[in-house]
Design an enzyme around this catalytic site. Structure first.
Site, PDB file in Angstrom:
ATOM      1  N   HIS A 110       6.947  -6.387  -1.519  1.00  0.00           N
ATOM      2  CA  HIS A 110       6.725  -7.617  -2.282  1.00  0.00           C
ATOM      3  C   HIS A 110       5.361  -7.645  -2.969  1.00  0.00           C
ATOM      4  O   HIS A 110       5.245  -8.032  -4.132  1.00  0.00           O
ATOM      5  CB  HIS A 110       6.852  -8.838  -1.372  1.00  0.00           C
ATOM      6  CG  HIS A 110       6.615 -10.130  -2.087  1.00  0.00           C
ATOM      7  ND1 HIS A 110       7.470 -10.607  -3.052  1.00  0.00           N
ATOM      8  CD2 HIS A 110       5.605 -11.048  -2.000  1.00  0.00           C
ATOM      9  CE1 HIS A 110       7.013 -11.756  -3.527  1.00  0.00           C
ATOM     10  NE2 HIS A 110       5.880 -12.041  -2.910  1.00  0.00           N
TER      11      HIS A 110
ATOM     12  N   HIS B  95      -2.496 -12.577  -9.265  1.00  0.00           N
ATOM     13  CA  HIS B  95      -2.854 -12.343  -7.863  1.00  0.00           C
ATOM     14  C   HIS B  95      -3.746 -11.120  -7.672  1.00  0.00           C
ATOM     15  O   HIS B  95      -4.392 -10.987  -6.632  1.00  0.00           O
ATOM     16  CB  HIS B  95      -1.581 -12.196  -7.015  1.00  0.00           C
ATOM     17  CG  HIS B  95      -0.793 -13.468  -6.919  1.00  0.00           C
ATOM     18  ND1 HIS B  95      -1.261 -14.586  -6.266  1.00  0.00           N
ATOM     19  CD2 HIS B  95       0.429 -13.799  -7.408  1.00  0.00           C
ATOM     20  CE1 HIS B  95      -0.365 -15.550  -6.343  1.00  0.00           C
ATOM     21  NE2 HIS B  95       0.671 -15.103  -7.032  1.00  0.00           N
TER      22      HIS B  95
END
Length: 244
Positions: A212, A221
């Site tokens: 993930h 991110h």
């Protein structure tokens, strides 16, 4: 032999699988390539939106692309159900985000799924349960596992437990860590006994690791520091063994 890799943040479904024993510790599944030796698949992540956020529109386009490419299976990289995973095996979100969304004939294939951080905010065991496979046979979700597709071998890795902030600064979220404690031992076994062993033993032309969290990313991110320190060195060793 050819490998068609379509990476697009949408969703899809897979084909028949057979569980096989392996010398590695990870569960192992066989998924045959096409008779001509080729392989086509779709990759999707962050998709479980109960049809909102254009999920139904994307699913429609996936059906078109899936038919055109004659895909063999679909890979989900996690965050399968927003915002907080499933509440149990009877959660309506499984139908509203998956079963009733990906209905195109070309998507009636096997889904190989891993967990994301949003999935860990719910009942993790529900997503892993064979009860969901009984409801929809396309669904296969495990923490970490291997799919041998002849010309390619896919090693699915449970990346969420690597990330420290989910343990030290959970931002008022509750995570289901019941299956990965003690954390240090879980990660050590996953890296050394499972992933490292699987990569070294694989004889496939293509070795693809699925998880993930990004290792390197210029997105919002950014890099996942813990994966750079712990997982990346294993991948680099295997890469250098192959090249040299």
């Amino acid at each position: 032999m050819s490998l068609t890799l379509i990476i697009t943040f949408i969703a899809l479904l897979g084909s028949l699988y057979v569980f096989c024993p392996s010398s590695a510790e990870l569960p192992w599944f066989e998924h045959p390539a096409k008779p001509d030796g080729s392989l086509s698949f779709l990759v999707v992540g962050d998709w479980g939106r109960r049809g909102a956020y254009n999920q139904t529109k994307v699913a429609h386009q996936m059906g078109i692309v899936g038919e055109k490419l004659k895909i063999d299976f679909i890979i989900s990289t996690g965050d399968n159900f927003y915002d907080d995973g499933l509440t149990g095996v009877d959660d309506a979100a499984f139908f509203e985000s998956f079963v009733n969304i990906y209905t195109a004939p070309s998507l009636a294939k096997q889904w190989y799924n891993v967990l994301g951080n949003h999935d860990y905010r719910g009942d993790v065991e529900a997503q892993l349960s064979p009860v969901l496979r009984d409801i929809d046979s396309r669904w296969l979700c495990l923490r970490s596992f291997i799919v041998n597709a002849e010309i390619a071998e896919f090693i699915f890795v449970d990346t969420t437990p690597f990330v420290n902030k989910y343990f030290t600064d959970p931002e008022d979220h509750v995570y289901d860590w019941s299956g990965i404690q003690p954390r240090k031992s879980y990660l050590a076994n996953l890296l050394k006994q499972d992933v490292d062993s699987a990569l070294k033993e694989s004889t496939a032309k293509w070795k693809i690791v699925v998880g993930h969290h990004t290792i390197k990313s210029s997105g919002h991110h950014g890099n996942t520091h813990e994966l750079n320190l712990q997982l990346l060195p294993i991948l680099q060793v295997i890469y250098y063994l192959i090249i040299f």
